[in-house]
Design an enzyme around this catalytic site. Structure first.
Site, short mmCIF file in Angstrom:
data_model
loop_
_atom_site.label_atom_id
_atom_site.label_comp_id
_atom_site.label_asym_id
_atom_site.label_seq_id
_atom_site.Cartn_x
_atom_site.Cartn_y
_atom_site.Cartn_z
N ALA A 144 0.82 -1.22 0.00
CA ALA A 144 0.00 0.00 0.00
C ALA A 144 0.85 1.27 0.00
O ALA A 144 0.32 2.37 0.16
CB ALA A 144 -0.92 -0.01 1.22
N HIS A 258 -2.95 -11.03 8.77
CA HIS A 258 -1.79 -10.97 7.87
C HIS A 258 -1.07 -12.33 7.84
O HIS A 258 -0.60 -12.75 6.78
CB HIS A 258 -0.82 -9.88 8.32
CG HIS A 258 -1.23 -8.50 7.91
ND1 HIS A 258 -2.24 -7.80 8.55
CD2 HIS A 258 -0.78 -7.69 6.91
CE1 HIS A 258 -2.38 -6.62 7.97
NE2 HIS A 258 -1.52 -6.53 6.97
N ASP A 281 2.10 -2.84 13.29
CA ASP A 281 2.09 -2.18 11.98
C ASP A 281 0.77 -1.44 11.80
O ASP A 281 0.23 -1.31 10.69
CB ASP A 281 2.30 -3.19 10.84
CG ASP A 281 2.66 -2.54 9.50
OD1 ASP A 281 3.04 -1.35 9.51
OD2 ASP A 281 2.54 -3.20 8.46
#
EC number: 3.5.1.25
Length: 396
Positions: A144, A258, A281
């Site tokens: 991203a 994730h 994160d």
């Protein structure tokens, strides 16, 4: 005794060596003064009853972008302070604010704001240095990150940035890029951690990078190469390299999305607690309800949607960041990956402290270390957070 003396009683104290049931933790000022299996005589101390809950070293998040509706790239002190306060509610006592790929001007401004916000940060997780994530990445592994600003390492640029600010403690880059190896050596010479991230490197390139300062793999598995084919031949990628190079540290986003349970277990089995740090994160959606959000600067960042416990691109084709908090990381390692609680705690406290070089002052409950303490129940729900001997959160 002074008012800032606390005696925590009735808890299960997690030390580096064992759990002391019904132990006592004495805190004087900003330091841990004493730990005992029994009572500690401390007239005048403020007593905190842990009520059978766990008393743990504070959680250290070495890769975090935001939370509570704010991002470190927003360009103001309020964002820094609100992020620190938000994550303190979930057990974070120290964090490494992290940038996104951006213009040089925006990056320098964020570094300047860090120094000002750090002086005013009294009610949240403390800041322990900045992490620059980018802009030296592989375009094919950008995730991203904004492709407009991705570029190769330029010594004129990175030397000027480092000269501009002394708060940079780690910098993530793709080691296969032209100029990345001299960049790693330069970071090492300045005492800055070089980390491998957003990369298509193969084993041979990763090994060379490790030999030249790249000692940490940023969010293992995410935006990095695995086994690949080139002209019919197979090559190990960064993921396999991180396992093969015993001395390499790794960090993982243990939000349960994730990385699924099987991969959390695999990382624990191969790298263990000593070489694995848990990270959030997290972007601005952490600690916020689901819905539309922005990744990066509030005015110029990328529109994303937060749902199912993660941030996604609007077309839902890929993840766009985590909304995890550190309590969730520990909970997932214990409940999903079946890691013993004491080992999961090391991965969120002792190991990140060692990676950041602050293990002598924090990261474990030992006499003389800073009083960074959290109290949580069997479900890892946070009851109290203390930073440098100052209570910054108690559950209502």
């Amino acid at each position: 005794m002074l008012q800032n003396t606390y005696k925590i009683v009735g808890g299960k104290i997690i030390t580096p060596y064992r759990i002391i049931d019904q132990g006592t933790l004495l805190i004087t000022g900003d330091k841990i003064a004493q730990i005992s299996e029994g009572d500690i005589h401390a007239p005048g101390a403020i007593e905190i009853d842990a009520r059978g809950n766990y008393v743990s070293p504070g959680f250290i998040d070495i890769h975090i972008h935001g939370g509570g509706g704010h991002d470190f790239m927003d360009g103001n002190e309020t964002a820094f302070l609100k992020i620190a306060e938000t994550h303190a509610r979930f057990g974070t006592t120290a964090m490494v604010p992290t940038t996104l790929t951006s213009t040089r001007e925006e990056l320098l401004n964020t570094l300047d704001i860090y120094k000002e916000a750090d002086k005013k940060n009294t009610m949240g997780a403390k800041f322990i240095g900045m992490h620059l994530e980018g802009p030296y990445f592989s375009p094919d592994q950008r995730g991203a990150q904004d492709p407009r600003f991705i570029r190769n390492p330029d010594p004129k640029e990175y030397e000027a940035i480092i000269a501009h600010s002394d708060v940079i403690k780690r910098w993530s880059a793709a080691p296969e890029l032209p100029g990345a190896i001299p960049f790693g050596r330069y970071l090492k010479s300045k005492g800055i951690i070089a980390a491998i991230a957003h990369t298509d490197a193969i084993y041979e390139e990763t090994l060379e990078a490790f030999e030249n300062g790249y000692t940490l793999a940023t969010h293992l598995y995410s935006c990095m190469s695995g086994v690949t084919r080139r002209n019919a031949y197979r090559y190990a990628g960064v993921i396999e390299s991180a396992y093969l190079i015993d001395e390499m540290d790794v960090e993982i986003i243990a939000d349960g999305i994730h990385l699924p349970a099987a991969l959390l277990q695999l990382v624990y089995k191969i790298k263990g607690t000593v070489k694995t740090a848990l990270i959030t994160d997290a972007m601005r959606g952490a600690g916020m309800p689901p819905g539309d959000s922005i990744l990066g600067n509030i005015a110029t960042g990328m529109k994303v949607i937060v749902e199912d416990g993660v941030a996604k691109l609007p077309d839902r084709s890929a993840f766009a960041g985590s909304v995890a908090t550190t309590d969730r990381l520990v909970r997932n390692m214990v409940q999903m990956a079946h890691v013993p609680l004491t080992e999961a705690i090391k991965m969120i406290s002792t190991t990140p402290a060692r990676i950041m070089g602050i293990q002598d002052s924090t990261g474990s409950l030992i006499e003389g270390k800073q009083a960074d303490v959290v109290i949580f129940d069997e479900n890892i729900d946070i009851r109290m957070t203390m930073v440098n001997g100052h209570i910054v959160y108690t559950k209502p």
